[in-house]
Design an enzyme around this catalytic site. Structure first.
Site, PDB file in Angstrom:
ATOM      1  CD  GLU A 132      -2.702   1.121   2.592  1.00  0.00           C
ATOM      2  OE1 GLU A 132      -2.266   0.556   3.599  1.00  0.00           O
ATOM      3  OE2 GLU A 132      -3.788   1.717   2.553  1.00  0.00           O
TER       4      GLU A 132
ATOM      5  CE  LYS B  82      -6.998   1.027   4.104  1.00  0.00           C
ATOM      6  NZ  LYS B  82      -5.723   1.687   4.538  1.00  0.00           N
TER       7      LYS B  82
ATOM      8  CB  CYS C  68      -3.877  -2.002   5.163  1.00  0.00           C
ATOM      9  SG  CYS C  68      -2.697  -1.651   6.468  1.00  0.00           S
TER      10      CYS C  68
END
Ligand SMILES: *[C@@H]1O[C@H](CO)[C@@H](O)[C@H](O)[C@H]1NC(C)=O
Ligand SMILES: *[C@@H]1O[C@H](CO)[C@@H](O)[C@H](O)[C@H]1NC(C)=O
Length: 231
Positions: A80, A180, A213
């Protein structure tokens, strides 16, 4: 602390299908990139200098894709924020954002068809790395999506800004994008209107799902990705 150390925060992806290759295994590469960061991420810069900085990170990616392919890797995954960095504001990140069509309206090969959309320099380079090295490739970048005032969720500046993963096939085709959902104090980015359930198929290991994440701590999209799409 999971996500605070952004440089080591990888895209979390999983093989969620039981299928494996004929030999029952495949080779994946994960590159832990120490990003070359902008010294002043809050400053407004030209697209040209944003591309220059990202190009230095992409030069490293290119070497690593080559090295991984030479060692027989079939897929490579990058971390990321590895290309653009972090600590931007909503406006200062803008020159770093590529346009990536989100709707699944046809297949696009950015390396072979660079002229289809503007502001796609980063995805073009990633697509060409996959194509040249015949390897599946997953990377994370910032993307922009213009929106209309008639859309009640459209931000005041007329665009969505997303923290996006892109997955390419070994011929450079864009297979899937994932925006995300659970942002970690990332004020430069918007949460997508609905969670993305993003996955792609591979000949060597079946389907891979994507999320990023901090997403791993939440129900959406991970649990529904598995439940609804029965991966
Ligand atoms: C990013 O911002 C955090 C919090 O403000 C700060 O501690 C850190 O040093 C910054 N990192 C860089 C690379 O600018
Ligand atoms: C790209 O931008 C240029 C200049 O603004 C414009 O003329 C052109 O139509 C755009 N191309 C595409 C594919 O959107």
């Amino acid at each position: 602390a999971l996500c605070w150390k952004l440089p080591i925060c990888f895209l979390f992806y999983q093989v969620v299908s039981g299928r494996a290759g004929l030999e029952g295994h495949y080779v994946a590469a994960v590159y832990e990139h120490e990003s070359i960061l902008s010294p002043s991420p809050a400053a407004l810069v030209e697209r040209r200098s944003a591309l220059e900085l990202m190009g230095r990170n992409l030069d490293v990616y290119e070497q690593q894709v080559l090295a991984a392919a030479r060692q027989g890797a079939q897929i490579i995954v990058f971390p990321e924020d590895g290309i653009h960095g972090f600590n931007f504001t909503r406006s200062s990140i803008y020159p770093y954002l590529d346009f990536v069509p989100h709707s699944h309206s046809g297949k696009w090969n950015p390396c072979r068809e660079p002229y289809l959309f503007n502001d796609t320099e980063v995805v073009q380079r990633l697509s060409c790395m996959a194509l040249k090295n015949k390897i599946f490739l997953v990377a994370n970048l910032g993307t922009k999506q213009p929106c209309e005032r008639t859309d009640p969720r459209c931000p005041a500046d007329g665009r969505y800004q997303f923290n996006t993963n892109v997955a390419f096939a070994a011929d450079g085709t864009l297979l899937a994008t994932y925006r995300k959902h659970n942002l970690y104090f990332e004020y430069a980015f918007d949460t997508p209107p609905q969670p993305d359930y993003a996955f792609f198929d591979t000949p060597f290991a079946g389907k891979f799902g994507m999320f990023t994440c901090f997403d791993i701590l939440f129900f959406e999209p991970a649990v529904n990705l598995i439940r609804q799409y029965n991966l």
